[in-house]
Design a protein around this motif. Sequence first.
Motif, PDB file in Angstrom:
ATOM      1  N   GLN A  93       5.777  -4.741  -7.120  1.00 27.27           N
ATOM      2  CA  GLN A  93       6.985  -3.957  -7.462  1.00 27.27           C
ATOM      3  C   GLN A  93       7.423  -2.876  -6.341  1.00 27.27           C
ATOM      4  O   GLN A  93       8.636  -2.801  -6.641  1.00 27.27           O
ATOM      5  N   PRO A  94       6.764  -2.052  -5.866  1.00 27.49           N
ATOM      6  CA  PRO A  94       7.378  -0.964  -4.883  1.00 27.49           C
ATOM      7  C   PRO A  94       8.059  -1.890  -3.464  1.00 27.49           C
ATOM      8  O   PRO A  94       8.975  -1.345  -3.084  1.00 27.49           O
ATOM      9  N   HIS A  95       7.849  -3.236  -3.510  1.00 29.54           N
ATOM     10  CA  HIS A  95       8.756  -3.943  -2.342  1.00 29.54           C
ATOM     11  C   HIS A  95       9.300  -4.963  -3.035  1.00 29.54           C
ATOM     12  O   HIS A  95      10.206  -5.642  -2.065  1.00 29.54           O
ATOM     13  N   MET A 115       2.888  -3.472   2.151  1.00 31.23           N
ATOM     14  CA  MET A 115       2.921  -4.809   2.148  1.00 31.23           C
ATOM     15  C   MET A 115       4.228  -5.481   2.595  1.00 31.23           C
ATOM     16  O   MET A 115       5.521  -4.848   2.187  1.00 31.23           O
ATOM     17  N   ASP A 116       4.103  -6.739   3.179  1.00 30.04           N
ATOM     18  CA  ASP A 116       5.509  -6.963   3.820  1.00 30.04           C
ATOM     19  C   ASP A 116       6.319  -7.743   2.792  1.00 30.04           C
ATOM     20  O   ASP A 116       5.799  -8.194   1.606  1.00 30.04           O
ATOM     21  N   ARG A 117       7.583  -7.510   2.814  1.00 33.54           N
ATOM     22  CA  ARG A 117       8.537  -7.895   1.762  1.00 33.54           C
ATOM     23  C   ARG A 117       8.532  -9.399   1.222  1.00 33.54           C
ATOM     24  O   ARG A 117       8.314  -9.763   0.063  1.00 33.54           O
ATOM     25  N   LYS A 118       8.347 -10.244   2.317  1.00 31.69           N
ATOM     26  CA  LYS A 118       8.556 -11.735   1.995  1.00 31.69           C
ATOM     27  C   LYS A 118       7.157 -12.123   1.139  1.00 31.69           C
ATOM     28  O   LYS A 118       6.954 -13.002   0.435  1.00 31.69           O
ATOM     29  N   LYS A 119       6.059 -11.389   1.979  1.00 27.37           N
ATOM     30  CA  LYS A 119       4.653 -11.647   1.108  1.00 27.37           C
ATOM     31  C   LYS A 119       4.764 -11.281  -0.379  1.00 27.37           C
ATOM     32  O   LYS A 119       4.417 -11.721  -1.204  1.00 27.37           O
ATOM     33  N   ALA A 120       5.391  -9.735  -0.681  1.00 28.07           N
ATOM     34  CA  ALA A 120       5.541  -9.389  -1.900  1.00 28.07           C
ATOM     35  C   ALA A 120       6.385 -10.316  -2.775  1.00 28.07           C
ATOM     36  O   ALA A 120       5.730 -10.635  -3.750  1.00 28.07           O
TER      37      ALA A 120
END
Length: 300
Positions: A228-230, A1-6
């Motif tokens: 949470q992973p991101h 998952m993209d960090r900004k989306k996360a």
Amino acid sequence: MDRKKAIALSFSVPVAWGFSYPLMKIGMDSMNATSIVALRCLIAFAACLLLFHKHAFRINRDLMVRAAIIGAIMATELTCMCLGSSLTSASTAGFLQSLTVVIVPFANAALLRRAPERKVLIGTAIVTCGMLLLSGADFTSLNPGAIIMLFSAFVYAGHIIVAKRFVEEVDPLSLGVWQLGFGGLFSGIAAFTFGGFTLPSTPSEIVVVVALALICSAYGFITQTLVQPHVPAETTGFAFSLEPVCSAIFSFFLVGEVLSPIAFFGAALILTGVMVATVELPRLHARSHARMAGAPEHVS
């Protein structure tokens, strides 16, 4: 998952959880806390099994052990929230629960043996002031409900930190689904053991339980586990500081609670503190590095 989306999704979680305070207030009129938690978790678990069965049944011993651990933490946290909210004023309960946002970055820094970032420290100070103004809390005396909510804030912080570690070791979606199952199981056992299991008796109570299950538990906890992973634990903690703001808005529409002008100022401070602590400005960083390297700046 993209960090900004996360990060964007992590900020949607407190919106979902903002419903929980007015809904629990309505539900606690005739149901006990452990029954509410058991029903919301079990209904959410059933819904998630239907939606994510391909992931959910990819289980192993490591996954189930971790799901049982954070399920127990989640059940404790939610039960404390129900009990504390019923035994103290809503303002004191909201502020004490939201102290999680202060606890997480410092607990995480202690575990990693590093000092929190400066922006986290500044954001913590701003958010703390904002939550105090939003709640109008009076701490001249701590009643049993306030003590329970303080304990709940520490449990909440522990849930964020432990879940952050576990989602890096097993499948996050499966973990999120099974933590709901174990949370419902442990809460159900507690309900039968201590107070007797109670069911909703009116249409409004049924709506409350279903909304708590699908919006607050299924969406809230599954999304939290997936992102949470991101997302750093500190960012998660600050995102959740928006919960009292969302709760205040929903409480106005659902139970008629009205914020004072100073409380509205507190809400604005919380939003400011969250932005200070979590928003990155890559252009400014890039320009800073360019100046340090003596390179020309490119303005687009």
